[in-house]
Design a protein around this motif. Sequence first.
Motif: not given
Lengths: 303, 306
Positions: A170-172, A176-177
């Motif tokens: 999950d790129e998003v 955000s990580g």
Amino acid sequence: MTFVTSLFTDPQGWYRAHQLLVGQMGVNALLAISIWVTLFAGQLTLANIGFMAIGGYTTVILAAHAHAPLVLSAGAGCALAAGTALMVGLPALRLRGVFLAIATIGFSEFLRFGLILNLPITGKGQGLANPAADPAAIWPVWASVAVAAWLGWRVKATRAGVAWAAIAEDEVAARSGGIDTTRYKLAAFMIGAVLAAWAGALDAHMNFFIDPAEYGFNRAAFVLVLAVVGGVATVVGPILGAIVLTALPEAVRAAASYRDVLFGTLLIAIVVFRPEGIVGRRRQSPVAGALRWPWTAPGPDDG
Amino acid sequence: MDVVQQLVNGVFLGSIYAVFAVGYTLVFGVLGVVNLAHSGVFMLAAAITYGLVAFHGAPLWLAAPAGLLAAAGLGLVIELGALRPLRRRQAPEIAPLISTIGLSLVFVALVEQSRGGGWLSFVWRDGANSVRFPAGTVPDRVWHVGRLAMPADKVATVVISVLLMAVLGVVVNRTQVGRAMRAVAENPRAACLLGIDVDRIVLWTVVASSAMAGLAGILYGVTIGDISPYIGRDQVELRGLAVIVLGGVGSIRGSIVAAYLLGMVEVLALLGFGANVRAAVAFAALFGMLVVRPGGLFASPAAERA
């Protein structure tokens, strides 16, 4: 079936008879690994054949004009490919999924039709003779496969490997990580480019002549197929896919004239019945998350 | 050569690209899938039509509809064999790309291997060679408007393509089926909840799209000639992709404009710089467009998903 039986009854004779094939298997394995690197990071790119052409042409041009040894000319090809990948990847990697694939096809074909077919130094599309060709130079290919395979196997334990798997999932969420997704995607793209250029250089070194037709869209599709049929969960899949699918047309010579029919049918069958590839594991492929079908039709069973 | 004459040729070339690319776009828009067997259908329809005319003496008005019907049938094969099973198992995005590459390989190889005697020799006996329709298949008439030469078959191609676009526009925008198609493209789950038979709409979309690929192939074969197992792959496959991207994803109007634009630019590039540069135009446009303006020339709402 003599192809398979003679491999065991007369290995030396088999090798002599199929030396070219063994070399091609290795080159295809390297190419499959090169596309696997980007797939592992969740990016579907089809520019590898373009980078392969850069490696091949650089090697032959340097061998012909500067009499450079293979290591030097192949290294130059890799450096050129890395630079090109940086310039192409920065804008192109903003795209996702099929769009990234289409853009990278556009890049590859532009390289072939726009540059290689028009520049005097690349022979204007007439192909180039390689004065330093050595058809027996198969061990560098397989040595490279071994090194690439080892690195690919170890990658999951590295920081970059974890970042790539996260981007694929999950790129998003990865961004955000705190993962610099742009940098890691670009790194994967460049590593794939360098590997493909290296494969192209070794491939060109084994041939007396290189021809722009070898670097077309069909081969790009074929490399993708090698990786996916083998299974992209680990680096073993692409290598196995390259070996099996390169040997298949030789092994089933009996049906030689219909081997593309067999090949195409096999592709569909694998994608439909065993989507995780020959050696993939069901429900666990790290890339499966990012490369999901664009939308999911409600099946009869999920109300 | 006269530039205006070349622009006329560009319109003709653009018409063939448009018919091909609109079918491509339709499947891309509704399913989000690049159907790489599309170019195989283009080639097979041309080959079948050629075979019926050349080997069985069928007139073109009979052979062309037969070719179209075969193309539509291939649409069934594509959807049921290569797309639906993958949708059922929620396969990864690249899966349909690969299964359609597989189908395309099969299509090309079947024609390529067909010489005399095989079961496909009913329509194709020339292996990998390229062939032309026998002389007199279409009237060999050329109209002259001022200094412009207008061959009747090319004029007919433009007319047919424009008519098809008009019909397609009406179907997609004004009919119940078209509304259902747009609903499925927007959100298949919601469409299903509203009582739309999603699978049936998808099936019709792929069949219609294949029929258009077939029509483009037949028009290409009749007007340009040089029919071979490789015309789909070499002539239209990647140009079709370029048109999809230029026009904006899933935008039918966009791809029509982009197809004509590509046809004209290619003809001018051929005139100014030669055949190699002509071939590079599509790919430069493809890459440049995606990088600079991924939504296409006429960004449509569907492109926002990209």
